[in-house]
Design an enzyme around this catalytic site. Structure first.
Site, PDB file in Angstrom:
ATOM      1  N   HIS A 299       0.808  -1.217   0.000  1.00  9.78           N
ATOM      2  CA  HIS A 299       0.000   0.000   0.000  1.00  9.78           C
ATOM      3  C   HIS A 299       0.842   1.269   0.000  1.00  9.78           C
ATOM      4  CE1 HIS A 299      -3.221   2.752   1.682  1.00  9.78           C
ATOM      5  NE2 HIS A 299      -3.879   2.129   0.722  1.00  9.78           N
ATOM      6  N   LYS A 301       3.133   4.468  -0.918  1.00  6.02           N
ATOM      7  CA  LYS A 301       3.069   5.427  -2.023  1.00  6.02           C
ATOM      8  C   LYS A 301       4.291   6.338  -1.910  1.00  6.02           C
ATOM      9  CE  LYS A 301      -1.923   5.069  -2.121  1.00  6.02           C
ATOM     10  NZ  LYS A 301      -1.891   3.838  -1.292  1.00  6.02           N
ATOM     11  N   HIS A 525      -8.486  11.645   0.428  1.00  2.00           N
ATOM     12  CA  HIS A 525      -7.757  10.385   0.323  1.00  2.00           C
ATOM     13  C   HIS A 525      -6.436  10.523   1.075  1.00  2.00           C
ATOM     14  CE1 HIS A 525      -5.524   7.013  -1.657  1.00  2.00           C
ATOM     15  NE2 HIS A 525      -6.715   6.454  -1.609  1.00  2.00           N
ATOM     16  N   LYS A 527      -3.965  10.705   4.137  1.00  2.00           N
ATOM     17  CA  LYS A 527      -3.905  10.047   5.436  1.00  2.00           C
ATOM     18  C   LYS A 527      -2.926  10.828   6.290  1.00  2.00           C
ATOM     19  CE  LYS A 527      -4.912   6.560   2.441  1.00  2.00           C
ATOM     20  NZ  LYS A 527      -4.854   6.710   0.972  1.00  2.00           N
TER      21      LYS A 527
END
Length: 645
Positions: A299, A301, A525, A527
């Site tokens: 996950h 990025k 989106h 976090k």
């Protein structure tokens, strides 16, 4: 919003299977990524429509195929690069004889509803649809009015900065008032991000928001797009992400086709992976890291870009797909680091150790390359010891799957964050507020465990800082329904009803409010996690990790072992590390700040302090049915296309 394109069947009736296309004042781009049609003759940037204040729209053909404009008196074909003006009621054929859209203004729609209502023929679905449009229009007007205030302030600042807000008047009594952000004083106004600018030397100490299409210009101040990041003479690129649309990626950043060596670390499967293998360039290497524990994902990025001068490290929150880089509230941090001098090869730093340890866990096959500054080299985790990371302004907070104990217990996940914070000194009064875009299966025990890590740190007198007040900022159903994407935005807020409706979570819910950054309708989106007091921040973490045990890890065996399922990357900045004052965009200078402290503004996109949910607020769940139509006239659930055809 000026109006929209209403989809029609060949019988010139509204096509309920195709979404309406909203048109905002200024330039709008319409193509295959906006209009869900399988016809590949419709290019991604098929036409641009410049909507004017008077309701007219200038159409320019951007793609190679012609379009047709049909008015009451004529039918005119436009070739590539041709332009024409359309008026309300005109029909646009994206391909001659196919894909019909009628241009409708907001005023004409409201008048139509009024007439139907007077004859008692209006149905409930139409009411729902118009109310959704009106709601969207009201929200947009609030943000547009904030932009108008900013323009007026700029024009009149030479007269009197202190009096300008009093001079700006709203002409219509029906115009919405600006929704006040209690954290933003008058000098900043509702458009605080319009004032945000950062010098190059200070960029590593803050982060930036990604650009969102359809927002006023002021709302994208100092925001970035993909081609602002990947640019220049890149020798080697490592792109790490979960979802990857390789077709969109090439179109969004053509430079990627010219980079000699690209490693794409991903989390894709099945058909998408097969498509990537078929369409990647010969100098691209694909790698999916091992996932030893069930239900884990890659996950992370991040990007590592090697240049002749050094390496650029980028940590962000967006998947490599169109909607993530255009329609959502996202964040990005990056810093450039030079090559080490030969005499410094043996020197290291905490950031270097954390980065190399993380890269080693990805287990990609070494890339044998030849690059001008390093000659023949193998691009593996150890290669990045060639760079000098001693100037890093942040700490890397990463997660890797596994059962971590002993010396590894505090290397990953929330235990890594705990260990970093335990080394820091902070002011006494702070609270903690996490925001994220996915919820795992949570329980009170694990929330207390995570809170203990995020509340770590010492006050200046050496005592424990103590537990903060945990708050969860999460969009409600109305936020999603009236967002830039309508209900489709909820597809990126994976949140099963069984997780959302747990009774113990009710005390944590806070509203998504982002007026000062113009992003109320750009669903988050991003976090992030922060400990704050008013508009001052003790620390701020930008990460790929949502609020879940899979991302942060869960302690086992009486706290001696941390089990993590997924790969995540994040960067944390603290005032203790930088010896600075970290503040939001809404902070106003006062006498309590030490004159020796350097002020660093962080573009925290949401309102602090957060506002708790009202009784009527319902947190978004992506597996519930919503029958009230969204701003595009759609209900939920519905199919959402995330990848290029």
């Amino acid at each position: 919003m000026v109006g929209y394109l209403l989809p029609l069947t060949k019988n010139m009736e509204e096509d309920s299977n195709v979404s309406r296309v909203p048109l905002f004042q200024g330039n709008n781009v319409v193509g295959r990524s906006v209009v869900s049609v399988p016809d590949k003759r419709v290019s991604r940037n098929h036409v641009s429509l410049n909507a004017l204040v008077d309701g007219s729209v200038e159409v320019a053909v951007e793609g190679p195929n012609p379009v047709v404009i049909k008015s009451r008196v004529q039918r005119k074909k436009l070739q590539s690069h041709d332009k024409a003006i359309i008026a309300p009621g005109d029909i646009l054929e994206l391909i001659p004889g196919h894909h019909f859209f009628r241009y409708t203004t907001m005023n004409s729609e409201m008048q139509s509803v009024s007439l139907r209502n007077s004859s008692n023929e209006i149905d409930k679905q139409s009411v729902d649809n118009i109310l959704a449009v009106k709601r969207r229009r009201q929200i947009l007007e609030k943000e547009s009015l904030a932009g108008a205030l900013q323009v007026a302030e700029n024009e009149a600042s030479y007269i009197s900065n202190n009096k300008i807000l009093a001079k700006v008047q709203v002409k219509s009594d029906k115009s919405p008032s600006i929704e006040k952000n209690p954290g933003c004083g008058k000098s900043k106004g509702a458009e605080a991000i319009a004032h945000f600018s950062v010098s190059d030397n200070m960029l590593p100490s803050t982060f930036r928001l990604l650009r969102v299409q359809g927002l006023p210009t002021w709302a994208n101040s100092s925001s970035v797009a993909l081609d602002d990041i990947i640019k220049g003479e890149v020798l080697v690129a490592i792109l790490s992400n979960y979802m990857v649309d390789i077709d969109w990626l090439f179109s969004a950043c053509p430079l990627l086709r010219k980079i000699p060596h690209v490693l794409l670390i991903h989390g894709e499967n099945d058909g998408i992976l097969d498509h990537m293998k078929k369409n990647k360039l010969i100098n691209w290497t694909l790698h999916k890291p091992p996932l030893p524990i069930a239900y884990g994902t890659h996950h992370s990025k991040a990007m590592l870009l090697v240049y002749p001068q050094g390496v650029r490290v980028v940590i962000h929150t967006a998947n490599l797909i169109y909607v993530d880089w255009n329609n959502k509230t996202q964040g990005l941090w990056m810093q450039d680091f030079p090559w080490k001098q030969r005499q410094d090869y043996s020197k290291t730093s905490p950031f270097e150790e954390d980065l190399v340890d993380y890269l080693e866990k990805l287990k990609w096959p070494g890339l044998n390359v030849s690059i001008p500054v390093a000659g023949n080299a193998t691009i593996n985790s150890s290669f990045f010891r060639k760079f000098d990371f001693s100037s890093a302004s942040v700490r890397l907070i990463a997660s890797v799957p596994g059962y971590h104990s002993g010396g590894s217990l505090k290397k990953w996940g929330h235990m890594k964050l705990r260990s970093v914070l335990q080394e820091s000194l902070f002011d006494k009064e702070f609270q903690t507020s996490p925001i994220f875009s996915s919820l795992g299966s949570l329980d009170q025990k694990w929330m207390d465990e995570l809170s203990a890590s995020m509340s770590s740190g010492l006050s200046e007198n050496g005592s424990s800082l103590g537990l903060g007040n945990v708050q969860i900022i999460w969009p409600n159903v109305e936020d999603v329904r009236c967002s830039l994407e309508g209900y489709a935005a909820g597809n990126a807020l994976p949140s099963p009803q069984k997780n959302i409706e747990r009774a113990f979570l009710k005390k944590y819910w806070c509203k998504w409010k982002a007026i000062h950054t113009g992003r109320c309708r750009a669903m988050p989106h991003i976090k992030s996690y922060t400990r704050y007091n008013g508009q001052k921040l003790a620390w701020f973490l930008l990460t790929s990790a949502n609020l879940s045990k899979a991302a942060w890890g869960a302690l086992q065996k009486n706290g001696s072992q941390l089990m993590i399922r997924s790969y995540e990357t994040g960067e944390g900045v603290s005032q203790s590390k930088l010896r600075t004052e970290l503040v939001t965009l809404c902070w106003e200078e006062n006498k309590n700040v030490s004159s020796s402290s350097e002020i660093i503004r962080l573009p925290v996109p949401y309102q602090l302090p957060p506002v708790p949910y009202d009784d009527e607020d319902v947190p978004w769940s992506w597996d519930r049915q919503y029958h009230q139509k969204d701003v595009y006239g759609q209900r939920w659930p519905r199919h959402v296309q995330l990848y290029s055809d």
